[in-house]
Write an enzyme that holds these catalytic residues in place. Structure first.
Site, short mmCIF file in Angstrom:
data_model
loop_
_atom_site.label_atom_id
_atom_site.label_comp_id
_atom_site.label_asym_id
_atom_site.label_seq_id
_atom_site.Cartn_x
_atom_site.Cartn_y
_atom_site.Cartn_z
N GLU A 1 -38.13 20.81 60.28
CA GLU A 1 -36.70 21.05 60.52
C GLU A 1 -35.94 19.76 60.83
O GLU A 1 -34.85 19.80 61.41
CB GLU A 1 -36.55 22.05 61.68
CG GLU A 1 -37.27 23.38 61.49
CD GLU A 1 -36.75 24.19 60.32
OE1 GLU A 1 -35.55 24.14 60.05
OE2 GLU A 1 -37.57 24.85 59.64
N TYR B 1 -34.41 32.36 61.42
CA TYR B 1 -33.34 33.11 60.75
C TYR B 1 -33.17 32.68 59.29
O TYR B 1 -32.38 33.26 58.55
CB TYR B 1 -32.01 32.93 61.49
CG TYR B 1 -31.62 31.47 61.62
CD1 TYR B 1 -32.08 30.70 62.70
CD2 TYR B 1 -30.86 30.84 60.64
CE1 TYR B 1 -31.77 29.35 62.79
CE2 TYR B 1 -30.54 29.50 60.73
CZ TYR B 1 -31.00 28.76 61.81
OH TYR B 1 -30.70 27.42 61.91
#
Ligand code: SIN
Length: 187
Positions: free
Chosen positions: A99, A26
């Site tokens: 991440e 996203y």
């Protein structure tokens, strides 16, 4: 919780034994797919909304001057549009590293724009991670983004790259587009 989430994410065994896993992106995972994937499909998840509330020390800022990147905040009824990638489990070593600044893998139902759904994974930085910055006026967020940069490049390029990718997908995101409009005041 420490900044580095790699060890926690490696303990996630939900998809052990699977040869392929769906990953929902996203943020930068929409516009910067630096990993091999089997296929990708425009998709969405429900109950979450995209917010520039996560600090970035390792990509779009530094420890002294963090940038701001997106995470997901829970919001009943919200739908977050993005891109789903079908990957092999080997890709998660690279993804966990990318991440690592506060994002945890979470299992989630992914709905494909073309129809159907699959359970997969998403990386979410929750408010209890050390790099979380939280809510701020969108103009202040734009100012911070305009002045931040890190090893992956300028923070404003992350914002504009995400906004352009959402437009290319035909998706609206009031928060992202409002911050993009404010950016002009600081450039
Ligand atoms: C994502 O893109 O799904 C996670 C947040 C980011 O890496 O920008």
């Amino acid at each position: 919780m420490s900044h580095n989430t790699i060890a926690i994410n490696q303990q996630m065994d939900k998809f052990d034994g699977h040869h392929q896993v769906w990953l929902f992106g996203y943020g930068s995972l929409i516009f910067k797919a630096d990993f091999p994937f089997i296929e990708r499909r425009p998709a969405s998840i429900s109950g979450w909304t995209r917010r520039f509330w996560q600090g970035s020390h390792d990509h779009r800022g530094t420890a002294e001057a963090p940038g701001r990147v997106v995470t997901l905040a829970p919001e009943p009824g919200a739908v977050c549009a993005g891109m789903a990638y079908l990957v092999t489990p080997e890709e998660f070593a690279h993804l966990d590293h990318r991440e690592k600044n506060g994002y945890l893998r979470l299992a989630i139902e992914i709905s494909f724009d073309e129809g159907g759904s699959e359970e997969g994974l998403v990386y979410i930085a929750t408010e209890d991670n050390a790099a979380f910055l939280g809510e701020a006026p969108e103009r202040d967020i734009a100012r911070q983004i305009a002045t931040s940069a890190g090893p992956s490049g300028r923070n404003r390029d992350y914002l504009v790259g995400l906004a352009e990718a959402l437009r290319a997908l035909g998706k609206d995101d009031e928060h992202v587009f409002a911050i993009e409009r404010h950016l002009a005041d600081f450039e």
